[in-house]
Design a protein around this motif. Structure first.
Motif, PDB file in Angstrom:
ATOM      1  N   ALA A   1       1.003  -1.612   0.183  1.00  0.00           N
ATOM      2  CA  ALA A   1       0.159  -0.108   0.265  1.00  0.00           C
ATOM      3  C   ALA A   1       0.631   1.183   0.507  1.00  0.00           C
ATOM      4  CB  ALA A   1      -0.630   0.046   0.808  1.00  0.00           C
TER       5      ALA A   1
ATOM      6  N   ALA B   1       2.308   1.807  -3.729  1.00  0.00           N
ATOM      7  CA  ALA B   1       1.044   2.463  -4.581  1.00  0.00           C
ATOM      8  C   ALA B   1       1.090   3.822  -4.670  1.00  0.00           C
ATOM      9  CB  ALA B   1      -0.261   1.191  -4.455  1.00  0.00           C
ATOM     10  N   ALA B   2       1.355   3.711  -2.980  1.00  0.00           N
ATOM     11  CA  ALA B   2       0.336   5.361  -2.651  1.00  0.00           C
ATOM     12  C   ALA B   2       1.556   6.098  -3.005  1.00  0.00           C
ATOM     13  CB  ALA B   2      -0.179   5.493  -1.242  1.00  0.00           C
TER      14      ALA B   2
ATOM     15  N   ARG C   1       3.291   5.410  -5.831  1.00  0.00           N
ATOM     16  CA  ARG C   1       3.440   6.379  -6.489  1.00  0.00           C
ATOM     17  C   ARG C   1       3.059   7.159  -7.731  1.00  0.00           C
ATOM     18  NH1 ARG C   1       7.750   3.285  -9.330  1.00  0.00           N
ATOM     19  NH2 ARG C   1       7.808   1.331  -8.489  1.00  0.00           N
TER      20      ARG C   1
END
Lengths: 239, 211, 255
Positions: A228, A231-232, A234
């Motif tokens: 997470a 992803a956050a 990016r």
């Protein structure tokens, strides 16, 4: 390109996964160590919050002893939260974060090293300092072991969850308050089992169940949170 | 020409309700230097961030060596050096430590070449000085030293010549030429008049959206 | 929308039709009246049945009738979070704009439902427990769910770029989704530790059919009502985001 969970190909040359993790950890610890003054702040905050409760509620030992497990845990939680906002901010502002995102090395390991370094610099000192607060709040001596063990297992989870909030808000100017809104509800299970462990220790009940649950949450966090966070990060850098 | 290294097809990007580019297609091959031109706000930096994989707010397709980007993102990152507006240099670390971190990030980098790279950008003798004690130009050069360290074939450079003196610019131009001559590819933006032979230009102003 | 040719082959056609805001706008326009009528009939019928014909509770008398609002809103507040997270994940993975818009429309609806569940819980608590608020496990979980919704909404409004906001909130709601079972479990455990045996209100041993049948009607009615509100919000959002496209402008001119 939504490589939230890319499988890293095995044909990589140069420093392996462990090498990157070590290099990242070394760098992050070095960075933290070079700005030592920032390290003490969460600890001072921890101490101050704990001082507020006797002043705000009552200095009566029996009463405080009853509240102590929860108070120390809430103070530790808030101190961790306070230190979270700056976790990726400096890297975001000087561009080292975007360079790390462009690296072919697994982002999960870089992120994990960052969180581990953060925990070594805040969670671990908080854990070591907790008995002092326990004494200030008249926590019975039987509870001290439980307090330290529960913090030892619980604060890394707090760092992992907090890092998700930090990653989501790193590109925003008003990150500080927002991160608390995002992260505090997610901290609740850790708080419940953490302070529950201390209470059990005080009343002489077995601790193992609580510690196992805290450990299970930590294991889940180590596996899922870096995904997470990556992803956050990016998304935040892309926006 | 052989298969292009990087191919862009039908790229569309809007920002703040404004279409920056629409139907943008181009390709670059080995040994080419491509300069992206355009006025301020024409989307040069945005385009470079999309090409590097940092920005994902676009529609269209990118191909690396003929494969869709999403499938070869790891190989692509291994082959890419991105030099952005932000220096990517930690002020509390020394130049040597900063480059050491880049060497760890980019597999296959020779750590022994760090000192050589710092010498090339004129920072010999400053290896152990924390970067916040360096001047702005020196700070920038720590970042530029990555170009000497890198073995990546594709360079994406966003305004690489800002805060660099004349001599430094000439030196960087030589470096870019050498990189292209050795079969490397450079995509860059700059306000400098580049004196490079075989330079291709892509002007974004003519591509700006009509709506 | 990602025009990635490679995964087009295995996805069914309707999935890509859903991805088109225009198609979505048209289909919701056709579905709206049906769901509207259904919601109205079910909610009205269910309310009349629940208030006039269902038997009173032998312990709590008539005050228990608030469950006909409390339970449906609590159930829906939870399903809405799951829907928001799934829609967010679809938007994140397939870069599907409509899924992003669904996720965005879900958040305020879910928050209002959670708030409704909390308010009815409090009103119900007054005659039953003698106080407006009791740290009951279900109420506490609902309060935390409301916090999760508020966090998602706060994050969405803090980010200016629509795409980035959608992606960030999708990650946050997925993290929340993983956490909800853990939160529920931990709160229930905490509750049993601190509150010895309060009698459970919603899990009556064998509620008679004349009591749970109207409840079922209300739950279905709430779902229909939720569908209507969601579609209205979604259509609004589609128009707002696509306002510069030719079909929306044609639509505006024809009015």
């Amino acid at each position: 390109m939504s490589e939230i969970a890319t499988n890293e190909p095995a044909r990589r040359r140069g420093p392996g996964a462990a090498g990157v993790f070590r290099a990242a950890l070394k760098r992050d610890l070095l960075l933290a160590f070079r700005s030592r003054s920032d390290l003490v702040n969460p600890l001072i905050f921890f101490l101050m919050v704990a001082t507020l409760f006797p002043l705000g509620v009552s200095p009566e030992p029996g009463f405080l002893a009853q509240l102590a497990p929860g108070l120390v845990w809430v103070a530790a939680l808030l101190a961790t939260l306070l230190s979270m906002d700056s976790l990726f901010r400096a890297d975001y502002e000087d561009g080292t974060l975007e360079q790390a995102l462009l690296s072919p090395q697994p982002l999960i390991l870089i992120v994990l090293a960052r969180v581990l370094a953060h925990w070594i610099m805040t969670g671990l000192p908080l854990t070591l300092m907790a008995p002092l607060l326990g004494v200030m709040l008249f926590l019975p001596a039987e509870g001290m072991g439980g307090l330290m063990l529960s913090l030892l297992l619980g604060t890394p989870t707090l760092s992992l969850i907090g890092a998700i909030g930090a990653a989501l808000t790193v590109g925003l100017r008003k990150g500080g308050v927002l991160i608390s809104l995002l992260v505090l509800p997610l901290y609740i299970p850790v708080l419940i089992f953490g302070s529950g462990a201390v209470q059990a220790a005080v009343t002489g009940l077995p601790l193992a169940g609580y510690l196992a649950l805290l450990g299970a949450m930590l294991a889940l966090g180590v596996v899922l949170a870096p995904l997470a966070i990556g992803a956050a990060l990016r998304i935040s850098v892309s926006g | 020409m052989a298969e292009p290294l990087l191919k862009v097809e039908n790229l569309y990007c809007e920002r703040d309700e404004r279409v920056l580019f629409e139907g943008l297609s181009f390709e670059v091959g080995a040994g080419e230097v491509l300069q992206i031109e355009g006025q301020n706000g024409s989307g040069k930096t945005t385009l470079l961030r999309i090409l590097s994989g940092l920005s994902r707010n676009y529609e269209g397709d990118l191909y690396w060596r003929g494969e869709p980007m999403a499938e070869v993102v790891d190989e692509y990152r291994q082959a890419l050096l991105y030099f952005g507006h932000l220096p990517g240099v930690k002020a509390t670390l020394t130049p040597q430590e900063n480059l050491g971190w880049y060497a760890a990030l980019q597999p296959g980098t020779d750590t022994a070449s760090i000192d050589m790279a710092l010498r090339q950008v004129g920072l010999a003798g400053y290896e152990d000085v924390p970067c916040h004690m360096l001047s702005a130009g020196q700070h920038r050069r720590v970042s530029l030293a990555r170009l000497y360290l890198s073995q990546a074939p594709l360079w994406i450079l966003d305004e690489p010549f800002t805060a660099i003196d004349k001599k430094g610019v000439a030196q960087k131009e030589q470096l870019i030429l050498r990189h292209a001559a050795a079969g490397g590819t450079v995509i860059l933006t700059t306000h400098h008049e580049l004196r490079l032979g075989g330079l291709r230009r892509l002007n974004l102003d003519q591509l700006a959206g009509t709506s | 929308m990602a025009k990635n040719k490679t995964d087009k082959n295995w996805m069914p056609r309707w999935f890509y039709q859903l991805a088109s805001p225009r198609w979505c706008y048209d289909i919701t326009g056709k579905l709206l009246p049906a769901f509207g009528v259904l919601a109205l009939v079910l909610l009205l019928g269910g309310t009349v049945w629940a208030l006039l014909f269902a038997p009173a509770d032998y312990q709590q008398g008539n005050s228990f009738r608030i469950i006909y609002i409390h339970v449906p809103s609590a159930i829906l507040a939870q399903s809405c979070y799951i829907m928001m997270a799934i829609a967010g994940a679809i938007g994140l993975i397939w870069k599907m704009k409509v899924a992003d818009m669904v996720a965005k429309s879900c958040a305020p609806l879910g928050a209002s439902l959670a708030l409704l569940a909390l308010a009815t819980g409090a009103i119900w608590g007054k005659p039953t427990w003698g106080s407006w608020w009791v740290w009951d496990a279900r109420l506490t979980s609902m309060l935390i769910l409301l916090f999760l919704y508020l966090g998602v909404m706060a994050l969405h409004s803090a980010i200016e770029n629509d795409t980035t906001a959608a992606q960030s909130t999708a990650v946050l709601s997925l993290v929340g989704l993983v956490n909800i079972p853990i939160i529920k479990y931990s709160v229930e455990w905490w509750n049993t530790l601190h509150q010895p045996a309060t009698f459970k209100l919603t899990e009556k041993p064998a509620m008679p059919p004349e009591m749970w049948l109207p409840l079922l009607v209300m739950v279905v009615g709430f779902y229909c009502f939720f569908a209507v509100s969601l579609m209205l919000r979604l259509r609004n959002e589609i128009l707002r985001r696509e306002r510069r496209s030719s079909w929306v402008q044609a639509l505006a001119e024809s009015r």
